[in-house]
Design a protein around this motif. Sequence first.
Motif, PDB file in Angstrom:
ATOM      1  N   LEU A 246      61.935  -3.966  18.682  1.00  0.00           N
ATOM      2  CA  LEU A 246      62.502  -2.762  19.286  1.00  0.00           C
ATOM      3  C   LEU A 246      63.660  -2.184  18.475  1.00  0.00           C
ATOM      4  O   LEU A 246      63.683  -0.977  18.203  1.00  0.00           O
ATOM      5  CB  LEU A 246      62.937  -3.059  20.726  1.00  0.00           C
ATOM      6  CG  LEU A 246      61.805  -3.210  21.749  1.00  0.00           C
ATOM      7  CD1 LEU A 246      62.364  -3.593  23.107  1.00  0.00           C
ATOM      8  CD2 LEU A 246      60.996  -1.929  21.853  1.00  0.00           C
ATOM      9  N   PRO A 247      64.669  -2.988  18.047  1.00  0.00           N
ATOM     10  CA  PRO A 247      65.722  -2.399  17.203  1.00  0.00           C
ATOM     11  C   PRO A 247      65.209  -1.866  15.874  1.00  0.00           C
ATOM     12  O   PRO A 247      65.738  -0.869  15.364  1.00  0.00           O
ATOM     13  CB  PRO A 247      66.694  -3.577  16.996  1.00  0.00           C
ATOM     14  CG  PRO A 247      66.481  -4.469  18.164  1.00  0.00           C
ATOM     15  CD  PRO A 247      65.012  -4.362  18.442  1.00  0.00           C
ATOM     16  N   ILE A 248      64.181  -2.526  15.305  1.00  0.00           N
ATOM     17  CA  ILE A 248      63.600  -2.006  14.072  1.00  0.00           C
ATOM     18  C   ILE A 248      62.971  -0.634  14.318  1.00  0.00           C
ATOM     19  O   ILE A 248      63.140   0.304  13.527  1.00  0.00           O
ATOM     20  CB  ILE A 248      62.556  -2.990  13.509  1.00  0.00           C
ATOM     21  CG1 ILE A 248      63.242  -4.293  13.073  1.00  0.00           C
ATOM     22  CG2 ILE A 248      61.797  -2.368  12.346  1.00  0.00           C
ATOM     23  CD1 ILE A 248      62.279  -5.360  12.621  1.00  0.00           C
ATOM     24  N   ALA A 249      62.277  -0.508  15.458  1.00  0.00           N
ATOM     25  CA  ALA A 249      61.677   0.782  15.803  1.00  0.00           C
ATOM     26  C   ALA A 249      62.757   1.840  16.042  1.00  0.00           C
ATOM     27  O   ALA A 249      62.615   2.992  15.608  1.00  0.00           O
ATOM     28  CB  ALA A 249      60.803   0.626  17.049  1.00  0.00           C
ATOM     29  N   VAL A 250      63.841   1.451  16.718  1.00  0.00           N
ATOM     30  CA  VAL A 250      64.946   2.386  16.944  1.00  0.00           C
ATOM     31  C   VAL A 250      65.566   2.812  15.616  1.00  0.00           C
ATOM     32  O   VAL A 250      65.923   3.982  15.427  1.00  0.00           O
ATOM     33  CB  VAL A 250      66.001   1.744  17.868  1.00  0.00           C
ATOM     34  CG1 VAL A 250      67.247   2.628  17.948  1.00  0.00           C
ATOM     35  CG2 VAL A 250      65.437   1.532  19.265  1.00  0.00           C
ATOM     36  N   SER A 251      65.675   1.874  14.674  1.00  0.00           N
ATOM     37  CA  SER A 251      66.237   2.196  13.357  1.00  0.00           C
ATOM     38  C   SER A 251      65.350   3.187  12.607  1.00  0.00           C
ATOM     39  O   SER A 251      65.854   4.131  11.971  1.00  0.00           O
ATOM     40  CB  SER A 251      66.410   0.919  12.530  1.00  0.00           C
ATOM     41  OG  SER A 251      67.258  -0.002  13.178  1.00  0.00           O
TER      42      SER A 251
ATOM     43  N   HIS B 129      69.772   4.696   5.530  1.00  0.00           N
ATOM     44  CA  HIS B 129      69.651   4.147   6.888  1.00  0.00           C
ATOM     45  C   HIS B 129      68.472   3.193   6.977  1.00  0.00           C
ATOM     46  O   HIS B 129      68.598   2.078   7.507  1.00  0.00           O
ATOM     47  CB  HIS B 129      69.486   5.305   7.881  1.00  0.00           C
ATOM     48  CG  HIS B 129      69.506   4.891   9.310  1.00  0.00           C
ATOM     49  ND1 HIS B 129      70.667   4.720  10.029  1.00  0.00           N
ATOM     50  CD2 HIS B 129      68.485   4.607  10.177  1.00  0.00           C
ATOM     51  CE1 HIS B 129      70.380   4.355  11.265  1.00  0.00           C
ATOM     52  NE2 HIS B 129      69.062   4.286  11.385  1.00  0.00           N
ATOM     53  N   TRP B 130      67.323   3.618   6.459  1.00  0.00           N
ATOM     54  CA  TRP B 130      66.135   2.762   6.480  1.00  0.00           C
ATOM     55  C   TRP B 130      66.295   1.545   5.572  1.00  0.00           C
ATOM     56  O   TRP B 130      65.863   0.440   5.926  1.00  0.00           O
ATOM     57  CB  TRP B 130      64.911   3.570   6.074  1.00  0.00           C
ATOM     58  CG  TRP B 130      64.393   4.438   7.173  1.00  0.00           C
ATOM     59  CD1 TRP B 130      64.728   4.382   8.495  1.00  0.00           C
ATOM     60  CD2 TRP B 130      63.438   5.496   7.040  1.00  0.00           C
ATOM     61  NE1 TRP B 130      64.047   5.335   9.207  1.00  0.00           N
ATOM     62  CE2 TRP B 130      63.240   6.029   8.342  1.00  0.00           C
ATOM     63  CE3 TRP B 130      62.735   6.037   5.974  1.00  0.00           C
ATOM     64  CZ2 TRP B 130      62.371   7.082   8.592  1.00  0.00           C
ATOM     65  CZ3 TRP B 130      61.856   7.091   6.215  1.00  0.00           C
ATOM     66  CH2 TRP B 130      61.676   7.604   7.506  1.00  0.00           C
ATOM     67  N   LEU B 131      66.901   1.739   4.416  1.00  0.00           N
ATOM     68  CA  LEU B 131      67.075   0.632   3.486  1.00  0.00           C
ATOM     69  C   LEU B 131      67.975  -0.456   4.083  1.00  0.00           C
ATOM     70  O   LEU B 131      67.635  -1.651   4.043  1.00  0.00           O
ATOM     71  CB  LEU B 131      67.675   1.141   2.174  1.00  0.00           C
ATOM     72  CG  LEU B 131      67.985   0.072   1.113  1.00  0.00           C
ATOM     73  CD1 LEU B 131      66.708  -0.647   0.689  1.00  0.00           C
ATOM     74  CD2 LEU B 131      68.686   0.696  -0.096  1.00  0.00           C
ATOM     75  N   VAL B 132      69.096  -0.049   4.646  1.00  0.00           N
ATOM     76  CA  VAL B 132      70.016  -1.031   5.251  1.00  0.00           C
ATOM     77  C   VAL B 132      69.367  -1.683   6.471  1.00  0.00           C
ATOM     78  O   VAL B 132      69.562  -2.873   6.726  1.00  0.00           O
ATOM     79  CB  VAL B 132      71.350  -0.351   5.625  1.00  0.00           C
ATOM     80  CG1 VAL B 132      72.276  -1.332   6.328  1.00  0.00           C
ATOM     81  CG2 VAL B 132      72.028   0.200   4.381  1.00  0.00           C
ATOM     82  N   ALA B 133      68.562  -0.918   7.222  1.00  0.00           N
ATOM     83  CA  ALA B 133      67.849  -1.496   8.355  1.00  0.00           C
ATOM     84  C   ALA B 133      66.859  -2.566   7.884  1.00  0.00           C
ATOM     85  O   ALA B 133      66.707  -3.609   8.524  1.00  0.00           O
ATOM     86  CB  ALA B 133      67.125  -0.410   9.147  1.00  0.00           C
ATOM     87  N   GLY B 134      66.188  -2.300   6.758  1.00  0.00           N
ATOM     88  CA  GLY B 134      65.277  -3.302   6.210  1.00  0.00           C
ATOM     89  C   GLY B 134      66.010  -4.563   5.780  1.00  0.00           C
ATOM     90  O   GLY B 134      65.564  -5.692   6.055  1.00  0.00           O
ATOM     91  N   ILE B 135      67.147  -4.390   5.099  1.00  0.00           N
ATOM     92  CA  ILE B 135      67.955  -5.544   4.708  1.00  0.00           C
ATOM     93  C   ILE B 135      68.452  -6.289   5.939  1.00  0.00           C
ATOM     94  O   ILE B 135      68.432  -7.522   6.001  1.00  0.00           O
ATOM     95  CB  ILE B 135      69.133  -5.085   3.827  1.00  0.00           C
ATOM     96  CG1 ILE B 135      68.621  -4.491   2.513  1.00  0.00           C
ATOM     97  CG2 ILE B 135      70.082  -6.247   3.548  1.00  0.00           C
ATOM     98  CD1 ILE B 135      69.701  -3.847   1.668  1.00  0.00           C
ATOM     99  N   GLY B 136      68.900  -5.534   6.945  1.00  0.00           N
ATOM    100  CA  GLY B 136      69.373  -6.149   8.174  1.00  0.00           C
ATOM    101  C   GLY B 136      68.286  -6.928   8.893  1.00  0.00           C
ATOM    102  O   GLY B 136      68.546  -8.006   9.463  1.00  0.00           O
ATOM    103  N   SER B 137      67.054  -6.418   8.864  1.00  0.00           N
ATOM    104  CA  SER B 137      65.939  -7.130   9.515  1.00  0.00           C
ATOM    105  C   SER B 137      65.680  -8.469   8.838  1.00  0.00           C
ATOM    106  O   SER B 137      65.422  -9.479   9.508  1.00  0.00           O
ATOM    107  CB  SER B 137      64.677  -6.261   9.466  1.00  0.00           C
ATOM    108  OG  SER B 137      64.892  -5.017  10.103  1.00  0.00           O
ATOM    109  N   ILE B 138      65.756  -8.491   7.498  1.00  0.00           N
ATOM    110  CA  ILE B 138      65.580  -9.743   6.766  1.00  0.00           C
ATOM    111  C   ILE B 138      66.697 -10.725   7.114  1.00  0.00           C
ATOM    112  O   ILE B 138      66.457 -11.921   7.326  1.00  0.00           O
ATOM    113  CB  ILE B 138      65.542  -9.465   5.250  1.00  0.00           C
ATOM    114  CG1 ILE B 138      64.315  -8.618   4.903  1.00  0.00           C
ATOM    115  CG2 ILE B 138      65.527 -10.770   4.458  1.00  0.00           C
ATOM    116  CD1 ILE B 138      64.280  -8.143   3.466  1.00  0.00           C
TER     117      ILE B 138
END
Length: 437
Positions: free
Chosen positions: A29-34, A56-65
């Motif tokens: 869900l947070p990934i989808a919100v990002s 925004h998407w790049l940092v979200a990808g790093i954050g997901s990892i």
Amino acid sequence: MLLKRSLPKIRWQYWLKPWHQVDWLLLCLPIAVSLFGGLMILSTELRHPANDWWWHWLVAGIGSIIALFLARIRYENLVQWHWITYAITNFSLIVVMFAGKSANGAQRWIGIAGFNVQPSEFAKIGMIITLAALLHRCTASKLENIFRALAITAVPWGLVFLQPDLATSLVFAAIFLGMLYWANANPGWLILMVSPIVSAILFSISWPLSEPIVLLKELTFSPLGLFWAGAMGIVGWQTLPWRKFNLGAIGSFGINILGGELGVFAWNHVLREYQKDRLSVFMNPEHDPLGAGYHLIQSRIAIGAGELWGWGLFKGPMTQLNFVPEQHTDFIFSAVGEELGFVGCLVVLFVFCLICFRILRIAQTAKDNFGSLLAIGVLSMIIFQLIVNVGMTVGLAPVAGIPLPWMSYGRSAMLTNFIALGIVESVANFRQRQTYY
């Protein structure tokens, strides 16, 4: 043949074994919100191209990892490192005061490898870990434990407030109160802890039915403030253990009077002009439509223009023409309201409610108090930021620099939210195994 068909399933089970009890819905869900937040940021930048949506998407990808990595590490290890975490938190906040970069009257960022890092965002995680480590051993059912937790929180809170970053200091307070409540603190004590802030507001701001009573040149009393202080005296009398000579009632009344006077002093001599404007203009933004009230007025117009279904993605006139300042950061929700309408806003709020519900469920099923408190600290942080951010876009809260989690542009805030998510997923991942009969 049967053996060959079962091999892929066994291989997938082997690779997913480190995350055997992760709440995948909470992670997705947070990934989808990002991802959705990146789209909305892109919509605000179509007429003046920028790369914020891509970052925004790049940092979200790093954050997901990072979140997946933290989910497979036992959260219990944080107990051993909580004082080191606390020291690093305070050290980073001190460094930013002397070597930080300034913007909009505040000194909040440190330049690292060409990027601006905001230590106050990561300090939220440090405080959640420290408070959880303290309260899981000694619950908040005793006043001495509350005072100990308050003393620990006061240091980073004060450092953040002095930057000055009033908005983040309020997030600290929300985390503190939420974790105390979960640690069995008396609700009356929590009300008394918040009451001086209410007194400061009642004494500082002029209200239509509350003309101040001037006793001395520098000493004024608000009738509403006096009524509030009296009510808190009754709460103190009923909940505090110091009933001899009514010390609880007298102390509660006196602290609220003192809090009110300190609020007047802070209003006149401590707060910056932009901070005072943010705190007061939401009650009457039309009083300064081209100054302090401009953000709020434009945001409300944009949300109202969306009506039920909105103008459509990338089609909102106020969003496309950049009528709402800071729309890709603090006011991203106004873009949702204009382009996707009331229905889009409800969907976004429903997703956030679902995220909060999943975190609450993890807090309830954690195997120990430490894990439960970690989850509640993260939940308190997200709920407070959600309420204040959405509230300020529609005029129900003062304009504050509080981002909408996973949607507003902000690299430090994004990484903080995913680190918090990873810690919560670790609590879920290392619960007692569920047995089905």
